[in-house]
Enzyme design. Structure first.
Site, PDB file in Angstrom:
ATOM      1  N   LYS A  21       0.861  -1.186   0.000  1.00 55.09           N
ATOM      2  CA  LYS A  21       0.000   0.000   0.000  1.00 55.09           C
ATOM      3  C   LYS A  21       0.896   1.233   0.000  1.00 55.09           C
ATOM      4  CE  LYS A  21      -2.388   0.897   3.766  1.00 55.09           C
ATOM      5  NZ  LYS A  21      -3.483   0.840   4.761  1.00 55.09           N
ATOM      6  N   ASP A 116     -12.457   1.967  12.341  1.00 54.93           N
ATOM      7  CA  ASP A 116     -13.019   2.091  10.984  1.00 54.93           C
ATOM      8  C   ASP A 116     -13.567   0.750  10.496  1.00 54.93           C
ATOM      9  OD1 ASP A 116     -13.775   3.535   8.763  1.00 54.93           O
ATOM     10  OD2 ASP A 116     -11.845   3.339   7.740  1.00 54.93           O
TER      11      ASP A 116
END
Length: 325
Positions: A21, A116
């Site tokens: 990422k 989240d």
């Protein structure tokens, strides 16, 4: 895939496959390199940690050659919960709930709150119909000073899954993850979110004060046990909200644990079928028809752009030609 804050691409090192990422440079410039590097360190703190329902973090840092910030994790090229949430059969819901609660409990043991939990951050580990789910993206996870820490106050996460105390910018703690689990469960059981408004201000008022309704038009196929679990997760007072320990002891999760224990010990397909039927009874009243089986999960091609050069230790497989700024 290509997200708001980063692009995720295949990578390899010493024969090991992973996913890297790489954070968008504009994001780093907007919020500051120090803040983004702290985000990477939070994810990197889980290197070496292992839980079957958490993505494995392999590495992270700043590429000395390009200056890009990155995190490397295990490769999970499968669909997320958001992509097939409408097709999840009721019998599969207890297992998904149990696995998310177990992952949240593991993070709490390491003094972390995910902050989240949402369908987009819940991936399948394989294409199998009974594949485990995996909680990903620890970018806004935060360390708790102690198990009962409730001194966080910054707004973060996705507004649709944020707890009332987060939206109101009050002090909050680990209980926010159980609210997120409640919203995800609500969506799985009836097919839509408990709050929805195109007006951000109205949406916030709904989260903070609106009653959560269970219209029989959409909830007739869900039992009182399933509704009770959702209500306990979506309790506005965080002190009264169900904890991850209590969630794992709820009848919905206990059934999943019993199923895994019996099947692993006996390898009995008959027991598995019986428990699946019992699971349907817990999540759906007698006489109702289960939802369709989940669609087969398959790889999806990404059109994401990538930086010109990747960290020297992790190399992309088949890097795209174009580069994001």
């Amino acid at each position: 895939g290509n997200g708001k804050s980063a692009v995720v691409l295949p990578a390899s090192k010493d024969g090991m496959r992973g996913a890297i990422k790489v954070f968008h440079r504009e994001l780093v410039e907007r919020y500051g390199k120090e803040m983004q590097y702290e985000r990477i360190l939070r994810e990197k703190s889980l290197v070496g940690a292992h839980h079957e329902n958490l993505v494995r973090i392999l590495d992270g840092g700043e590429c000395p050659a390009t200056g890009y910030l990155y995190v490397v994790m295990e490769s999970l090229p499968y669909k997320n919960l958001h992509e097939c949430i409408a097709d999840i059969p009721l019998a599969a819901v207890p297992g998904i709930i149990s696995q998310i609660a177990s992952a949240a409990r593991y993070l709490e043991d390491r003094q972390l709150a995910h902050r989240d939990i949402k369908p987009e951050n819940i991936l399948y580990r394989s294409e199998a119909d009974d594949a485990n789910i995996v909680l990903v993206d620890f970018g806004i996870a935060t360390h708790l000073r102690h198990q009962n820490d409730a001194d966080l106050h910054d707004m973060c996460g996705s507004i649709g899954y944020a707890a009332p105390e987060v939206v109101a910018k009050k002090h909050y703690g680990k209980q926010v993850d159980m609210w997120g689990l409640g919203v995800v469960t609500f969506c799985m059981l009836c097919g839509f979110a408990p709050f929805s408004s195109a007006d951000p201000a109205l949406f916030r008022r709904q989260v903070e004060s609106a009653d959560i309704t269970f219209d029989q038009k959409y909830w007739a196929t869900v039992s009182d046990t399933g509704i009770d679990f959702v209500k306990r997760c979506l309790t506005r007072d965080p002190d009264e909200r169900i904890t991850s320990d209590e969630a794992l002891q709820h009848p919905v999760c206990l059934l999943h644990s019993l199923s895994g224990l019996l099947v692993s010990r006996t390898h009995s397909r008959t027991i598995h079928r019986i428990l699946a039927r019992v699971s349907e009874r817990i999540t759906a009243p007698s006489g109702s028809r289960p939802w369709r089986r989940c669609v087969r999960r398959s790889d999806s091609k990404s059109s994401a752009r990538s930086p010109r050069r990747m960290p020297s230790t992790w190399r992309m497989a088949n890097p795209p030609r174009r580069c994001f700024p």
